[in-house]
Motif scaffolding. Structure first.
Motif, PDB file in Angstrom:
ATOM      1  N   GLY A  93       0.816  -1.203   0.000  1.00  0.00           N
ATOM      2  CA  GLY A  93       0.000   0.000   0.000  1.00  0.00           C
ATOM      3  C   GLY A  93       0.845   1.245   0.000  1.00  0.00           C
ATOM      4  N   PRO A  94       0.214   2.402  -0.140  1.00  0.00           N
ATOM      5  CA  PRO A  94       0.946   3.664  -0.230  1.00  0.00           C
ATOM      6  C   PRO A  94       1.517   4.106   1.109  1.00  0.00           C
ATOM      7  N   ALA A  95       2.290   5.198   1.061  1.00  0.00           N
ATOM      8  CA  ALA A  95       2.905   5.750   2.266  1.00  0.00           C
ATOM      9  C   ALA A  95       1.842   6.170   3.269  1.00  0.00           C
ATOM     10  N   GLY A  96       2.134   5.950   4.553  1.00  0.00           N
ATOM     11  CA  GLY A  96       1.240   6.412   5.606  1.00  0.00           C
ATOM     12  C   GLY A  96       0.139   5.471   5.992  1.00  0.00           C
ATOM     13  N   THR A  97       0.124   4.260   5.425  1.00  0.00           N
ATOM     14  CA  THR A  97      -0.951   3.311   5.747  1.00  0.00           C
ATOM     15  C   THR A  97      -0.598   2.416   6.936  1.00  0.00           C
ATOM     16  N   GLY A  98       0.564   2.597   7.527  1.00  0.00           N
ATOM     17  CA  GLY A  98       0.918   1.847   8.737  1.00  0.00           C
ATOM     18  C   GLY A  98       1.437   0.451   8.475  1.00  0.00           C
ATOM     19  N   LYS A  99       1.867   0.163   7.253  1.00  0.00           N
ATOM     20  CA  LYS A  99       2.325  -1.196   6.915  1.00  0.00           C
ATOM     21  C   LYS A  99       3.464  -1.650   7.829  1.00  0.00           C
ATOM     22  N   THR A 100       4.518  -0.860   7.859  1.00  0.00           N
ATOM     23  CA  THR A 100       5.698  -1.240   8.641  1.00  0.00           C
ATOM     24  C   THR A 100       5.452  -1.064  10.132  1.00  0.00           C
ATOM     25  N   TYR A 101       4.803   0.024  10.506  1.00  0.00           N
ATOM     26  CA  TYR A 101       4.606   0.340  11.921  1.00  0.00           C
ATOM     27  C   TYR A 101       3.799  -0.744  12.619  1.00  0.00           C
ATOM     28  N   LEU A 102       2.705  -1.179  11.994  1.00  0.00           N
ATOM     29  CA  LEU A 102       1.875  -2.217  12.604  1.00  0.00           C
ATOM     30  C   LEU A 102       2.592  -3.564  12.616  1.00  0.00           C
ATOM     31  N   ALA A 103       3.368  -3.850  11.564  1.00  0.00           N
ATOM     32  CA  ALA A 103       4.150  -5.087  11.551  1.00  0.00           C
ATOM     33  C   ALA A 103       5.168  -5.085  12.687  1.00  0.00           C
ATOM     34  N   MET A 104       5.798  -3.931  12.919  1.00  0.00           N
ATOM     35  CA  MET A 104       6.762  -3.815  14.023  1.00  0.00           C
ATOM     36  C   MET A 104       6.057  -4.034  15.363  1.00  0.00           C
ATOM     37  N   ILE A 119      10.718  -9.131   9.392  1.00  0.00           N
ATOM     38  CA  ILE A 119      10.057  -8.080   8.611  1.00  0.00           C
ATOM     39  C   ILE A 119      10.998  -7.609   7.514  1.00  0.00           C
ATOM     40  N   LEU A 120      10.517  -7.659   6.286  1.00  0.00           N
ATOM     41  CA  LEU A 120      11.236  -7.071   5.154  1.00  0.00           C
ATOM     42  C   LEU A 120      10.503  -5.794   4.761  1.00  0.00           C
ATOM     43  N   GLY A 163      12.274 -20.331   8.495  1.00  0.00           N
ATOM     44  CA  GLY A 163      12.531 -21.549   9.252  1.00  0.00           C
ATOM     45  C   GLY A 163      11.341 -21.933  10.106  1.00  0.00           C
ATOM     46  N   PHE A 164      11.525 -22.932  10.955  1.00  0.00           N
ATOM     47  CA  PHE A 164      10.445 -23.425  11.814  1.00  0.00           C
ATOM     48  C   PHE A 164      10.113 -22.396  12.892  1.00  0.00           C
ATOM     49  N   GLY A 165       8.821 -22.265  13.185  1.00  0.00           N
ATOM     50  CA  GLY A 165       8.375 -21.382  14.259  1.00  0.00           C
ATOM     51  C   GLY A 165       8.507 -19.913  13.945  1.00  0.00           C
ATOM     52  N   SER A 166       8.663 -19.577  12.682  1.00  0.00           N
ATOM     53  CA  SER A 166       8.866 -18.178  12.294  1.00  0.00           C
ATOM     54  C   SER A 166       7.660 -17.628  11.553  1.00  0.00           C
ATOM     55  N   LYS A 167       7.612 -16.319  11.501  1.00  0.00           N
ATOM     56  CA  LYS A 167       6.567 -15.593  10.788  1.00  0.00           C
ATOM     57  C   LYS A 167       7.240 -14.479  10.006  1.00  0.00           C
ATOM     58  N   MET A 168       6.767 -14.226   8.776  1.00  0.00           N
ATOM     59  CA  MET A 168       7.340 -13.178   7.926  1.00  0.00           C
ATOM     60  C   MET A 168       6.269 -12.156   7.555  1.00  0.00           C
ATOM     61  N   VAL A 169       6.659 -10.883   7.571  1.00  0.00           N
ATOM     62  CA  VAL A 169       5.815  -9.819   7.034  1.00  0.00           C
ATOM     63  C   VAL A 169       6.662  -9.016   6.044  1.00  0.00           C
ATOM     64  N   VAL A 170       6.148  -8.876   4.840  1.00  0.00           N
ATOM     65  CA  VAL A 170       6.846  -8.153   3.776  1.00  0.00           C
ATOM     66  C   VAL A 170       6.017  -6.918   3.447  1.00  0.00           C
ATOM     67  N   THR A 171       6.623  -5.744   3.534  1.00  0.00           N
ATOM     68  CA  THR A 171       5.883  -4.511   3.302  1.00  0.00           C
ATOM     69  C   THR A 171       6.495  -3.722   2.156  1.00  0.00           C
ATOM     70  N   GLY A 172       5.654  -3.004   1.436  1.00  0.00           N
ATOM     71  CA  GLY A 172       6.173  -2.189   0.348  1.00  0.00           C
ATOM     72  C   GLY A 172       5.075  -1.462  -0.400  1.00  0.00           C
TER      73      GLY A 172
END
Length: 347
Positions: free
Chosen positions: A149-160, A247-248, A267-276
């Motif tokens: 999504g575009p800038a300011g939508t909280g993609k990275t902040y909420l993932a953090m 988080i990427l 890997g095992f027991g992990s979770k990924m969030v990719v933002t952009g």
């Protein structure tokens, strides 16, 4: 012309009244009654008056469309009061988004916007739009989530925030934050210092978010212990990342090869969030890995693509308008380029 003794009847209004306790009323009005004015902007035919602990909503029944706005305005005020009593600190964006949720009949704002992810240093982090709520829920329910999504939508902040929450709950053993070291349209030239000094400007937004969500005195200790790792994407090659929340950020600036490399670190027991944001690609040439991955992995289970829009922007109100204006301009430019290259198809 009426005689002097003719009595002109006072206009009648449809109205409803609510009684609100003093603390909730202060929070409902906001500084300089800012939130009250935001409520009025959502329903321009509804007059809102506050006297003491009473709030009155009224409409002129003779004005077309006026009575139709009274009940929705009442529902909005009731939902805002409910959110305040649940501990939500209202801002303009919550009022606007609450009205939008009610208009779209997509749930109740107090349920959608009342979910606290993290409380740190007196500040509660929570989704502020229905799109953000869907994004946060997707992170809970899937192993890999793409927040696009575009800038300011909280993609990275909420993932953090979700990463810090997972660490505090001991759902993961570490947080790994990464982003490609690509300059945003500028050439910074030679950067002095150690390797960490050279890559620090690219990773600074991630450090800033961490310091907002955790005690700044604890963050350096967690970084030194490896519990939190902030590193450029190139450092991910050859690793297997177990029991981590990864988080990427700025993923639109990855190449397809880098995106594949990153995703296969899981890997095992992990979770990924990719933002952009696929509209802000700074790569000098070639396709964006984020653009390609939507076609490659779009149908896989346990992987979800969360699309955020200008409606989910929670910065200044102008940001959403700027995003829409650029989206419209880009669409017009692409259509013009297509017509120039395909004159036979032009109508």
């Amino acid at each position: 012309m009426p005689s002097s003794d003719t009595t002109i009847p006072e206009p009648t209004f449809n109205r409803v009244e609510l009684e609100v306790d003093g603390v909730a009323m202060v929070r409902l009005l906001g500084p300089q009654d800012r939130l009250l004015h935001t409520i009025e902007r959502q329903f321009p035919l509804v007059a809102v008056h506050v006297r003491g602990n009473r709030i009155t909503l009224s409409v002129d029944p003779s004005v077309e469309g006026g009575p139709d706005q009274l009940q929705p305005a009442l529902l909005l005020v009731e939902e805002l009061i409910r959110m305040i009593r649940n501990g939500v600190e209202l801002e303009d964006s919550e009022v606007t988004q609450s009205a939008r949720i009610l208009r779209e009949n997509s749930g109740t704002p107090s349920d959608l916007l009342g979910q606290a992810i993290l409380t740190s240093r007196g500040k509660t982090i929570r989704p502020k739009t229905s799109g953000q709520k869907s994004y946060v829920d997707a992170i809970d329910e899937n192993t890999i989530v793409f927040g696009i999504g575009p800038a300011g939508t909280g993609k990275t902040y909420l993932a953090m925030a979700k990463a810090v929450q997972a660490l505090q709950r001991k759902e993961v053993e570490r947080i790994i934050l990464t982003r490609p070291a690509v300059e945003a349209g500028e050439r910074l030239g030679f950067l002095p210092g150690s390797l960490n000094d050279k890559i620090d400007p690219y990773l600074r937004p991630l450090y800033d978010a961490l310091n907002e969500m955790m005690d700044p005195e604890i963050v350096p200790k967690l970084l030194a212990a490896g519990t939190i790792e902030v590193a450029p994407l190139a450092y991910m090659r050859g690793r297997t990342l177990n029991n981590a929340f990864i988080i990427l950020d700025e993923a639109q600036n990855t190449t397809p090869e880098q995106m594949k490399m990153f995703l296969t670190r899981l890997g095992f027991g992990s979770k990924m969030v990719v933002t952009g944001d696929i509209t802000q690609v700074d790569l000098p040439m070639g396709a964006s890995g984020l653009q390609l991955v939507t076609h490659v992995l779009g149908d896989m289970d346990d992987i979800l693509f969360a699309e955020l829009t200008s409606a989910d922007v929670v910065r200044h109100n102008l940001v959403g308008q700027i995003v829409d204006a650029y989206t419209k301009f880009d669409a017009q430019r692409q259509r013009a380029e297509y017509e120039r290259s395909n004159p036979a198809r032009k109508r």
